[in-house]
Scaffold this motif. Structure first.
Motif, PDB file in Angstrom:
ATOM      1  N   GLY A  24       0.839  -1.146  -0.009  1.00  0.00           N
ATOM      2  CA  GLY A  24      -0.083   0.074  -0.020  1.00  0.00           C
ATOM      3  C   GLY A  24       0.700   1.313   0.211  1.00  0.00           C
ATOM      4  O   GLY A  24       1.891   1.419  -0.245  1.00  0.00           O
ATOM      5  N   CYS A  25       0.233   2.511   0.478  1.00  0.00           N
ATOM      6  CA  CYS A  25       0.857   3.665   0.517  1.00  0.00           C
ATOM      7  C   CYS A  25       0.338   4.378   1.593  1.00  0.00           C
ATOM      8  O   CYS A  25      -0.598   4.518   2.004  1.00  0.00           O
ATOM      9  N   PRO A  26       1.535   5.098   2.397  1.00  0.00           N
ATOM     10  CA  PRO A  26       1.201   5.688   3.512  1.00  0.00           C
ATOM     11  C   PRO A  26       0.435   6.995   3.356  1.00  0.00           C
ATOM     12  O   PRO A  26      -0.412   7.374   4.416  1.00  0.00           O
ATOM     13  N   HIS A  27       0.507   7.407   2.429  1.00  0.00           N
ATOM     14  CA  HIS A  27      -0.212   8.670   1.971  1.00  0.00           C
ATOM     15  C   HIS A  27      -1.546   8.345   1.354  1.00  0.00           C
ATOM     16  O   HIS A  27      -2.736   8.973   2.063  1.00  0.00           O
ATOM     17  N   ASN A  28      -1.627   8.094   0.044  1.00  0.00           N
ATOM     18  CA  ASN A  28      -2.950   7.534  -0.336  1.00  0.00           C
ATOM     19  C   ASN A  28      -3.903   8.458  -0.619  1.00  0.00           C
ATOM     20  O   ASN A  28      -5.129   8.224  -0.513  1.00  0.00           O
ATOM     21  N   LEU A  29      -3.683   9.904  -0.796  1.00  0.00           N
ATOM     22  CA  LEU A  29      -4.614  10.805  -1.004  1.00  0.00           C
ATOM     23  C   LEU A  29      -4.401  11.532  -2.284  1.00  0.00           C
ATOM     24  O   LEU A  29      -5.494  12.248  -2.690  1.00  0.00           O
ATOM     25  N   CYS A  30      -3.592  11.307  -3.112  1.00  0.00           N
ATOM     26  CA  CYS A  30      -3.390  12.016  -3.960  1.00  0.00           C
ATOM     27  C   CYS A  30      -4.603  11.618  -5.175  1.00  0.00           C
ATOM     28  O   CYS A  30      -5.017  10.669  -5.431  1.00  0.00           O
ATOM     29  N   THR A  31      -5.095  12.927  -5.768  1.00  0.00           N
ATOM     30  CA  THR A  31      -6.458  12.847  -6.455  1.00  0.00           C
ATOM     31  C   THR A  31      -6.614  12.229  -7.634  1.00  0.00           C
ATOM     32  O   THR A  31      -7.541  11.799  -8.235  1.00  0.00           O
ATOM     33  N   PHE A  32      -5.491  11.942  -8.247  1.00  0.00           N
ATOM     34  CA  PHE A  32      -5.232  11.285  -9.451  1.00  0.00           C
ATOM     35  C   PHE A  32      -5.074   9.962  -9.424  1.00  0.00           C
ATOM     36  O   PHE A  32      -4.946   9.127 -10.495  1.00  0.00           O
ATOM     37  N   CYS A  33      -4.767   9.340  -8.299  1.00  0.00           N
ATOM     38  CA  CYS A  33      -4.187   8.029  -8.035  1.00  0.00           C
ATOM     39  C   CYS A  33      -5.379   7.103  -7.715  1.00  0.00           C
ATOM     40  O   CYS A  33      -5.815   7.378  -6.607  1.00  0.00           O
ATOM     41  N   MET A  34      -5.234   5.728  -8.347  1.00  0.00           N
ATOM     42  CA  MET A  34      -6.237   4.911  -7.940  1.00  0.00           C
ATOM     43  C   MET A  34      -5.761   3.803  -7.216  1.00  0.00           C
ATOM     44  O   MET A  34      -6.396   2.907  -6.907  1.00  0.00           O
ATOM     45  N   GLY A  73       3.646   1.774  -2.805  1.00  0.00           N
ATOM     46  CA  GLY A  73       3.734   3.071  -3.055  1.00  0.00           C
ATOM     47  C   GLY A  73       4.870   4.137  -2.592  1.00  0.00           C
ATOM     48  O   GLY A  73       5.229   5.187  -3.130  1.00  0.00           O
ATOM     49  N   ASN A  74       5.271   3.888  -1.284  1.00  0.00           N
ATOM     50  CA  ASN A  74       6.247   4.629  -0.698  1.00  0.00           C
ATOM     51  C   ASN A  74       7.140   3.668   0.330  1.00  0.00           C
ATOM     52  O   ASN A  74       7.127   3.856   1.278  1.00  0.00           O
ATOM     53  N   THR A  75       7.793   2.786  -0.543  1.00  0.00           N
ATOM     54  CA  THR A  75       8.886   1.799   0.444  1.00  0.00           C
ATOM     55  C   THR A  75       9.669   2.723   1.193  1.00  0.00           C
ATOM     56  O   THR A  75      10.488   2.130   2.142  1.00  0.00           O
ATOM     57  N   GLY A 104       9.388   6.575  -3.768  1.00  0.00           N
ATOM     58  CA  GLY A 104       9.556   7.332  -2.593  1.00  0.00           C
ATOM     59  C   GLY A 104       8.778   8.700  -2.896  1.00  0.00           C
ATOM     60  O   GLY A 104       9.070   9.651  -3.996  1.00  0.00           O
ATOM     61  N   SER A 105       7.866   9.303  -2.146  1.00  0.00           N
ATOM     62  CA  SER A 105       7.335  10.781  -2.438  1.00  0.00           C
ATOM     63  C   SER A 105       8.112  11.492  -1.344  1.00  0.00           C
ATOM     64  O   SER A 105       8.921  11.265  -0.566  1.00  0.00           O
ATOM     65  N   ALA A 106       8.010  12.888  -1.953  1.00  0.00           N
ATOM     66  CA  ALA A 106       9.050  13.962  -1.303  1.00  0.00           C
ATOM     67  C   ALA A 106       9.127  13.880   0.257  1.00  0.00           C
ATOM     68  O   ALA A 106      10.022  13.768   0.867  1.00  0.00           O
TER      69      ALA A 106
END
Ligand code: SF4
Length: 291
Positions: A24-34, A73-75, A104-106
């Motif tokens: 999964g992704c710890p952020h999981n909020l980006c509006t373009f990402c499913m 999403g963000n290892t 990795g997200s910023a």
């Protein structure tokens, strides 16, 4: 080897061994990402399980493995000690290993800080795929990226300072018709400030079950057409003034370009300019992504 949830990897990792260290992704909020909107919550897999997967892969593939990608999403967000242990173990098993890569997200790269990133680089982590998406703070806020341009740039610089190869992803068209000029300008500015090794271009394709698709369907977000995206790409490429490689290695793009800046800039712009001569109907049609 066990996999859980959606497994995503960039085309550049097509030949890589995929080993899941996080889910999964710890952020999981980006509006373009499913990708992880439905289902799996972010979790870090126990290190011993990841090591067992590496051992199973070694039994199957032996020393043929040259590159490993740790999908999800963000290892980079997982604890440094555990990720370093996994990288060291992979390097000890596969003697011909050349590269270990994570997404990795910023904000997560930034939170790691230089010392932790150096620990990871020393352990064998080689490359980070950073989702810059845009350098425009307004767009980053609208798409809920979780970081602004300052953090994006700081994270990219930290990664490079630590000795990691930085691959930066840009989503063309992410500002829609309203913000195409600032998207190109501010994204180039961010790229110029962090000087990534590679800039990877993708074009916005709305995905099912995303807030951005809803905005498109209700008319709140007006997408660019093929010519608009190509003009935006030209403005972006023209404004990049650091040495880097630009590639559009993705099915979403209207025109595929690849080259090293600054040397190939004129050729890239010429290819893009020529593609504007083609009627918009000749490019791939609009579609809603389902995966
Ligand atoms: S950080 Fe990446 S995986 Fe997570 S929601 Fe955003 S785009 Fe999707």
């Amino acid at each position: 080897m066990g996999y859980e949830g959606p497994i995503y990897r960039p085309p550049s990792e097509a030949d890589s061994l995929l080993i899941q260290a996080t889910v999964g992704c710890p952020h999981n909020l980006c509006t373009f990402c499913m990708v992880y909107k439905q289902g799996v919550k972010f979790k870090v897999r126990p290190t011993h399980e990841v090591k067992e997967d590496l051992e199973a892969a070694f039994r199957t593939y032996g020393d043929t493995v040259r590159t490993i990608f740790l999908p999800a999403g963000n290892t980079i967000a997982m604890p440094t000690a555990a990720l370093a242990e996994i990288c060291r173990y992979a390097s000890s098993l596969f003697s011909r290993l050349e590269r270990i890569t994570v997404y990795g997200s910023a904000q997560y790269i930034y939170r790691k800080g230089l010392e932790n990133l150096r620990v990871l680089a020393a352990a064998g982590l080689t490359r980070i795929h950073l989702g810059l998406e845009s350098g425009d703070d307004d767009i980053l806020a609208r798409v809920k990226k979780g970081s602004d341009r300052r953090v994006q740039v700081a994270a990219g610089r930290l990664a490079r300072q630590a000795g990691l190869e930085l691959n930066c992803y840009v989503i063309l068209g992410l500002g829609g018709q309203d913000r195409t000029a600032s998207h190109a300008r501010e994204t180039a500015r961010a790229i110029n400030e962090m000087a990534p090794d590679v800039v990877r271009l993708r074009t916005l394709v709305p995905k099912i079950n995303t807030p951005l698709l809803e905005d498109i369907q209700t008319g709140r977000f007006k997408m660019l057409g093929p010519h608009g995206v190509i003009r935006e790409t030209m403005a972006l490429v023209a404004a990049i003034n650091v040495p880097t490689r630009v590639v559009s290695d993705h099915y979403t793009n209207y025109v595929n370009v690849a080259g090293r800046l600054p040397g190939d800039k004129a050729a890239l712009l010429s290819t893009l300019r020529k593609s504007l001569a083609a009627d918009e109907a000749g490019f791939r049609s609009f579609f809603i992504g389902t995966q």
